[in-house]
Scaffold this motif. Structure first.
Motif, PDB file in Angstrom:
ATOM      1  N   PHE A  27      -3.609  44.512  26.176  1.00  0.00           N
ATOM      2  CA  PHE A  27      -2.655  45.258  27.006  1.00  0.00           C
ATOM      3  C   PHE A  27      -1.413  45.630  26.181  1.00  0.00           C
ATOM      4  N   LYS A  28      -0.977  44.715  25.298  1.00  0.00           N
ATOM      5  CA  LYS A  28       0.158  45.030  24.412  1.00  0.00           C
ATOM      6  C   LYS A  28      -0.183  46.216  23.511  1.00  0.00           C
ATOM      7  N   ASN A  29      -1.402  46.199  22.946  1.00  0.00           N
ATOM      8  CA  ASN A  29      -1.814  47.295  22.070  1.00  0.00           C
ATOM      9  C   ASN A  29      -1.867  48.615  22.830  1.00  0.00           C
ATOM     10  N   GLU A  30      -2.360  48.570  24.064  1.00  0.00           N
ATOM     11  CA  GLU A  30      -2.426  49.777  24.884  1.00  0.00           C
ATOM     12  C   GLU A  30      -1.021  50.317  25.152  1.00  0.00           C
ATOM     13  N   CYS A  31      -0.097  49.410  25.458  1.00  0.00           N
ATOM     14  CA  CYS A  31       1.285  49.833  25.722  1.00  0.00           C
ATOM     15  C   CYS A  31       1.918  50.415  24.455  1.00  0.00           C
ATOM     16  N   ASN A  32       1.634  49.796  23.304  1.00  0.00           N
ATOM     17  CA  ASN A  32       2.159  50.334  22.042  1.00  0.00           C
ATOM     18  C   ASN A  32       1.592  51.721  21.764  1.00  0.00           C
ATOM     19  N   ALA A  33       0.308  51.910  22.043  1.00  0.00           N
ATOM     20  CA  ALA A  33      -0.314  53.210  21.811  1.00  0.00           C
ATOM     21  C   ALA A  33       0.298  54.275  22.712  1.00  0.00           C
ATOM     22  N   ARG A  34       0.723  53.896  23.882  1.00  0.00           N
ATOM     23  CA  ARG A  34       1.325  54.845  24.818  1.00  0.00           C
ATOM     24  C   ARG A  34       2.838  54.969  24.619  1.00  0.00           C
ATOM     25  N   GLY A  35       3.398  54.148  23.730  1.00  0.00           N
ATOM     26  CA  GLY A  35       4.840  54.208  23.481  1.00  0.00           C
ATOM     27  C   GLY A  35       5.651  53.500  24.548  1.00  0.00           C
ATOM     28  N   ILE A  36       5.064  52.520  25.203  1.00  0.00           N
ATOM     29  CA  ILE A  36       5.761  51.762  26.251  1.00  0.00           C
ATOM     30  C   ILE A  36       6.343  50.500  25.627  1.00  0.00           C
ATOM     31  N   PRO A  37       7.646  50.255  25.790  1.00  0.00           N
ATOM     32  CA  PRO A  37       8.244  49.022  25.251  1.00  0.00           C
ATOM     33  C   PRO A  37       7.671  47.784  25.949  1.00  0.00           C
ATOM     34  N   ILE A  38       7.794  46.637  25.297  1.00  0.00           N
ATOM     35  CA  ILE A  38       7.189  45.403  25.812  1.00  0.00           C
ATOM     36  C   ILE A  38       7.805  44.991  27.143  1.00  0.00           C
ATOM     37  N   TYR A  39       9.104  45.226  27.329  1.00  0.00           N
ATOM     38  CA  TYR A  39       9.719  44.847  28.602  1.00  0.00           C
ATOM     39  C   TYR A  39       9.160  45.681  29.747  1.00  0.00           C
ATOM     40  N   ASN A  40       8.816  46.943  29.478  1.00  0.00           N
ATOM     41  CA  ASN A  40       8.184  47.752  30.520  1.00  0.00           C
ATOM     42  C   ASN A  40       6.757  47.292  30.801  1.00  0.00           C
ATOM     43  N   ALA A  41       6.101  46.726  29.789  1.00  0.00           N
ATOM     44  CA  ALA A  41       4.759  46.167  30.013  1.00  0.00           C
ATOM     45  C   ALA A  41       4.858  44.991  30.994  1.00  0.00           C
ATOM     46  N   TYR A  42       5.879  44.149  30.801  1.00  0.00           N
ATOM     47  CA  TYR A  42       6.097  43.044  31.754  1.00  0.00           C
ATOM     48  C   TYR A  42       6.431  43.588  33.140  1.00  0.00           C
ATOM     49  N   ASN A  43       7.232  44.656  33.184  1.00  0.00           N
ATOM     50  CA  ASN A  43       7.587  45.251  34.479  1.00  0.00           C
ATOM     51  C   ASN A  43       6.357  45.805  35.191  1.00  0.00           C
ATOM     52  N   ILE A  44       5.450  46.425  34.426  1.00  0.00           N
ATOM     53  CA  ILE A  44       4.211  46.937  35.022  1.00  0.00           C
ATOM     54  C   ILE A  44       3.393  45.786  35.594  1.00  0.00           C
ATOM     55  N   GLN A  45       3.304  44.715  34.813  1.00  0.00           N
ATOM     56  CA  GLN A  45       2.553  43.541  35.281  1.00  0.00           C
ATOM     57  C   GLN A  45       3.170  42.972  36.557  1.00  0.00           C
ATOM     58  N   LYS A  46       4.487  42.809  36.573  1.00  0.00           N
ATOM     59  CA  LYS A  46       5.161  42.277  37.769  1.00  0.00           C
ATOM     60  C   LYS A  46       4.980  43.200  38.958  1.00  0.00           C
ATOM     61  N   ARG A  47       5.048  44.507  38.710  1.00  0.00           N
ATOM     62  CA  ARG A  47       4.881  45.477  39.797  1.00  0.00           C
ATOM     63  C   ARG A  47       3.489  45.365  40.419  1.00  0.00           C
ATOM     64  N   LEU A  48       2.473  45.251  39.575  1.00  0.00           N
ATOM     65  CA  LEU A  48       1.105  45.106  40.082  1.00  0.00           C
ATOM     66  C   LEU A  48       0.941  43.821  40.883  1.00  0.00           C
ATOM     67  N   ILE A  49       1.461  42.742  40.342  1.00  0.00           N
ATOM     68  CA  ILE A  49       1.352  41.446  41.042  1.00  0.00           C
ATOM     69  C   ILE A  49       2.062  41.526  42.383  1.00  0.00           C
ATOM     70  N   HIS A  50       3.237  42.125  42.403  1.00  0.00           N
ATOM     71  CA  HIS A  50       3.992  42.248  43.646  1.00  0.00           C
ATOM     72  C   HIS A  50       3.233  43.086  44.677  1.00  0.00           C
ATOM     73  N   LYS A  76       4.957  57.499  26.946  1.00  0.00           N
ATOM     74  CA  LYS A  76       5.560  58.673  26.305  1.00  0.00           C
ATOM     75  C   LYS A  76       4.500  59.442  25.521  1.00  0.00           C
ATOM     76  N   ASN A  77       3.455  58.756  25.079  1.00  0.00           N
ATOM     77  CA  ASN A  77       2.392  59.390  24.295  1.00  0.00           C
ATOM     78  C   ASN A  77       1.165  59.583  25.181  1.00  0.00           C
ATOM     79  N   LYS A  78       0.460  60.678  24.980  1.00  0.00           N
ATOM     80  CA  LYS A  78      -0.780  60.922  25.720  1.00  0.00           C
ATOM     81  C   LYS A  78      -1.913  60.176  25.026  1.00  0.00           C
ATOM     82  N   VAL A  79      -2.767  59.532  25.825  1.00  0.00           N
ATOM     83  CA  VAL A  79      -3.912  58.791  25.305  1.00  0.00           C
ATOM     84  C   VAL A  79      -5.150  59.346  25.997  1.00  0.00           C
TER      85      VAL A  79
END
Length: 167
Positions: A27-50, A76-79
């Motif tokens: 998931f970290k690699n996917e976020c890096n490929a899309r240009g998403i910072p790590i804190y936003n990756a945690y936010n996405i995870q929290k949002r899904l759990i919520h 920010k990047n298209k995958v």
């Protein structure tokens, strides 16, 4: 004794896709490929759990679709690939889970048809000793005395038998 997990299929799928407390490397690699910072990756995870806990997302397909929406929204990047296709669904599927109870109609009849039985002894209330008339009070005392006399007779008979056995 078996182990029962209280996690729903949706919660297991979120953990499978993003990780538990720590984020999975994939998931970290996917976020890096899309240009998403790590804190936003945690936010996405929290949002899904919520959203799963609030029962806004029902079903594994909805969890996958919502994760892809969040990734595309923050990215920010298209995958060209879909991240959820890399993670197998069988791993997050729950084995041996007790199925949810089916929606059933009420088995109880309507309130008009329910008859409540009267209280013990047909709902009679008994008077206290002060409220009893004198004759009823004497009858009550005589009945109690008869019971005591009968108990004493039984005790005397038992003592006589025991006395005869000792001789």
């Amino acid at each position: 004794m078996g182990f029962y997990s209280a996690n729903t299929l949706e919660q297991k799928r979120v953990k499978q896709l993003t990780g538990d407390i720590n984020i999975h490397d994939m998931f970290k690699n996917e976020c890096n490929a899309r240009g998403i910072p790590i804190y936003n990756a945690y936010n996405i995870q929290k949002r899904l759990i919520h959203e799963v806990e609030q029962e806004e997302l029902v079903g594994v397909d909805n969890v996958d679709a919502r994760l892809m929406e969040l990734l595309e929204e923050r990215g920010k990047n298209k995958v060209t690939h879909r991240y959820v296709d890399f993670v197998s669904r069988e791993d997050s599927a729950s084995k041996g889970v007790v199925p949810a109870m089916p929606e059933q109609e009420e088995k109880l009849p309507p309130k008009e048809q329910i008859k409540i039985p009267p209280r013990a002894r047909d709902g009679k209330t008994f008077k206290t000793d002060d409220e009893l008339p004198e004759m009823e009070m004497l009858k009550k005392i005589m009945l109690q005395n008869k019971k005591i006399i009968n108990q004493n007779k039984i005790i005397i008979d038992l003592l006589k038998k025991q006395g005869e056995n000792n001789d």
